[in-house]
Design an enzyme around this catalytic site. Structure first.
Site, short mmCIF file in Angstrom:
data_model
loop_
_atom_site.label_atom_id
_atom_site.label_comp_id
_atom_site.label_asym_id
_atom_site.label_seq_id
_atom_site.Cartn_x
_atom_site.Cartn_y
_atom_site.Cartn_z
N ASN A 31 -35.72 -63.28 -33.58
CA ASN A 31 -35.94 -63.51 -32.37
C ASN A 31 -35.67 -64.87 -32.31
OD1 ASN A 31 -36.13 -60.85 -31.84
ND2 ASN A 31 -37.94 -61.05 -31.50
N ARG A 87 -38.62 -57.52 -17.59
CA ARG A 87 -39.91 -58.41 -18.06
C ARG A 87 -39.04 -59.90 -17.96
NH1 ARG A 87 -43.89 -56.20 -22.46
NH2 ARG A 87 -41.84 -55.18 -22.67
N CYS A 124 -39.47 -60.54 -25.35
CA CYS A 124 -39.39 -60.43 -26.29
C CYS A 124 -39.06 -62.29 -26.53
CB CYS A 124 -38.51 -59.69 -27.05
SG CYS A 124 -40.14 -58.12 -27.99
P1 NAD Z 1 -46.96 -53.26 -23.97
O1 NAD Z 1 -47.46 -54.21 -22.47
O2 NAD Z 1 -45.14 -52.31 -23.21
O3 NAD Z 1 -47.79 -52.52 -24.59
C1 NAD Z 1 -48.70 -52.65 -25.01
C2 NAD Z 1 -49.71 -51.58 -24.24
O4 NAD Z 1 -51.49 -51.92 -25.30
C3 NAD Z 1 -50.02 -52.16 -22.64
O5 NAD Z 1 -50.02 -50.45 -22.74
C4 NAD Z 1 -51.34 -52.52 -22.72
O6 NAD Z 1 -52.22 -51.45 -22.06
C5 NAD Z 1 -52.23 -52.15 -24.17
N1 NAD Z 1 -53.32 -53.06 -24.84
C6 NAD Z 1 -54.18 -53.37 -24.69
N2 NAD Z 1 -54.99 -53.74 -25.67
C7 NAD Z 1 -55.24 -52.41 -26.00
C8 NAD Z 1 -56.48 -51.99 -27.08
N3 NAD Z 1 -56.79 -52.95 -26.71
N4 NAD Z 1 -56.12 -51.02 -27.38
C9 NAD Z 1 -55.34 -50.85 -27.10
N5 NAD Z 1 -54.75 -50.52 -26.40
C10 NAD Z 1 -54.03 -52.01 -26.02
O7 NAD Z 1 -45.97 -54.22 -25.20
P2 NAD Z 1 -44.38 -53.90 -25.64
O8 NAD Z 1 -43.84 -54.25 -25.33
O9 NAD Z 1 -45.01 -52.55 -26.53
O10 NAD Z 1 -45.05 -54.83 -27.59
C11 NAD Z 1 -46.72 -54.39 -28.44
C12 NAD Z 1 -46.52 -55.91 -28.91
O11 NAD Z 1 -44.63 -55.72 -30.23
C13 NAD Z 1 -45.60 -57.17 -29.02
O12 NAD Z 1 -46.28 -57.56 -29.84
C14 NAD Z 1 -44.16 -57.79 -28.90
O13 NAD Z 1 -43.64 -58.36 -28.78
C15 NAD Z 1 -44.10 -56.38 -30.28
N6 NAD Z 1 -42.17 -56.26 -30.14
C16 NAD Z 1 -41.62 -55.79 -28.79
C17 NAD Z 1 -40.69 -55.27 -28.28
C18 NAD Z 1 -39.84 -54.77 -27.56
O14 NAD Z 1 -38.93 -54.61 -27.43
N7 NAD Z 1 -40.16 -54.15 -26.00
C19 NAD Z 1 -39.76 -55.12 -30.15
C20 NAD Z 1 -40.23 -55.37 -31.00
C21 NAD Z 1 -41.27 -56.26 -31.07
#
Ligand code: NAD
Length: 447
Positions: free
Chosen positions: A223, A343, A275
């Protein structure tokens, strides 16, 4: 199996696993998100995803719950895909990552493999392994960073460049690879169900096994490098603006060199989303922790931060006066096309900056209106369509390259805009064609 976190990554992974026939619990404290999933839908827009969720819910293979005891206790594989936002100092906030690991530890049966999909700083996995050593059960930890892109998440998951797994327990690594091979074998069925088209370019589809710290570093390095390419293109674009070159010609020819590659060389309003900004700042912070400075990434951040203001300056120059009272439409509020995610959206930054400078701003996005509403200043008006936003404007800023905006012809823009200024902040139009209509076309690096 269980997936912790029903966000962009967790829900996509869980829907794929469940639609391929694997009984999958999806756990989230957010009841509203779980209720939406129960209705066979996603809370965010992602092409093809609702079809997979709906089928998996109907078949009883996708099981939304808030309860770890109900889900984790019955799973031999637990994926963590919880959020990792940034702290005010730019470092990664790992509150959710450790809270999920600690709670899961209470219920994981002997032999469970805990798989980290969230993007975490290098060294995090080792800390969780130390935590798991305090458990009475035997647990394995694997890093399996996620590379999907919002807007084409299912395509990226079904035709991937690479699956990376890192860790020390060879059996656990093999289990995760076997799971992805199963998804690969179910690809035709999942493709048909979600109606996803294969990518135009063939993907490598490599399965890569590494050490734990390498896997953690691969994700953030990827990234950070992509953000660097965008900021590099934007730096050259500013020079192109001064010397009369066209950045799209420059970067496509630079990228034609097979050592370089043209991807992520699009100059424009800069990167945003959930991200890139936080992964870059997280890598800088991780470097500092180990005494390694990353001036190259600080430069990427600085260039990126300058882009919304740079675009507004161009508009102001074209208007020949202050923007106070000037009617400007901003089309595109999601941080990129084909998603509803706002975001750190550059489109929102531009709309709010314009409003602060006294412009009368109207906005539209095909999918991100409700999310955007929460981020926009109250003086920014949300309109029901692109046409409505344009009808009230003297100038337009195209901030996200949704197909819907590219489908509006140059003639239509010319007749709808009173003053005929089109700021193409994503360089998605043919400048020559647009200028022929009499529109004052302003790109980024295309003077
Ligand atoms: P997001 O914020 O959309 O989702 C995270 C979810 O986790 C939320 O729904 C939240 O309520 C839940 N959560 C929080 N605490 C929790 C717990 N203790 N138990 C269960 N659920 C819990 O985040 P995202 O965009 O899906 O990203 C998740 C991870 O993946 C991050 O580290 C991000 O950097 C990585 N990532 C994201 C993308 C993307 O395009 N969005 C791509 C690759 C990697």
């Amino acid at each position: 199996m269980t997936v912790l976190g029903s966000g962009y990554v967790g829900l996509t992974a869980a829907a794929l696993f469940a639609a391929s026939g694997i009984k999958t619990y999806i756990v989230d404290p957010n009841q509203e998100r779980l209720d939406t999933i129960r209705q066979g839908k996603s809370f965010f827009y992602e092409v093809g995803l609702d079809a997979l969720i709906s089928k998996a819910i109907k078949d009883g293979n996708l099981l939304p719950t808030q309860s770890y005891s109900e889900s984790v206790a019955k799973s031999s594989l637990v994926f963590s895909a919880v959020g990792t936002p940034d702290n005010p100092d730019g470092s990664s906030n790992l509150t959710y990552v450790f809270a999920a690991a600690k709670e899961a530890m209470l219920y994981m049966p002997d032999g469970t493999v805990y798989v980290q999909k969230s993007t975490v700083p290098v060294g995090t996995g080792q800390k969780i392994i130390e935590l798991f050593k305090t458990s009475t059960t035997r647990l394995s930890y694997v890093s399996n960073p996620e590379f999907l892109r919002e807007g084409c998440a299912l395509q990226d998951s079904l035709w991937f460049d690479r699956i990376v797994v890192g860790g020390t327990n060879q059996e656990a690594l093999k289990r995760i690879m076997a799971l992805y091979k199963h998804i690969h074998e179910a690809r035709l069925q999942l493709q048909t169900l979600s109606d996803i088209k294969p990518p135009k370019q063939v993907r490598a589809e490599s399965y890569i096994t590494t050490s734990l710290p390498s896997a953690e570093l691969i994700k953030v390095t990827s990234n950070a490098f992509l953000s660097l390419k965008i900021s590099f293109a934007n730096s050259i674009a500013k020079l192109a603006d001064k010397v009369g070159a066209d950045i799209t010609e420059v970067m496509s020819a630079v990228g034609a060199d097979t050592r370089i590659n043209p991807a992520f060389f699009n100059a424009g309003r800069g990167y945003g989303g959930g991200c890139f900004p936080k992964d870059v700042s997280g890598l800088i912070a991780a470097g500092l922790e180990y005494g390694v400075a990353m001036p190259i990434l600080e430069a990427s951040q600085a260039v990126n931060a300058s882009m919304p203001g740079y675009i507004i300056e161009k508009l102001q120059l074209a208007c020949g006066k202050s923007l106070k009272g000037c009617k400007v439409a901003v089309l595109g509020l999601a941080f990129k096309a084909d998603t509803s995610d706002v975001r750190r959206s550059p489109g929102i930054a531009i709309a709010n900056k314009l409003a602060k400078s006294g412009a009368l701003v109207t906005c539209y996005d095909p999918e991100a209106m409700s999310e955007a509403k929460l981020e926009l200043l109250s003086t920014v008006k949300l309109m029901a369509s692109a046409k409505e936003a344009l009808e009230h404007a003297e100038a337009v800023v195209i901030a996200t390259d949704w197909q819907e905006f590219k489908d509006i012809t140059a003639q239509q823009y010319a007749s709808l805009l009173k003053k005929g200024i089109l700021v193409d902040a994503v360089n998605c139009f043919n400048a020559v064609v647009v200028r022929k209509t009499g529109i004052h076309y302003i790109g980024v690096g295309r003077s």
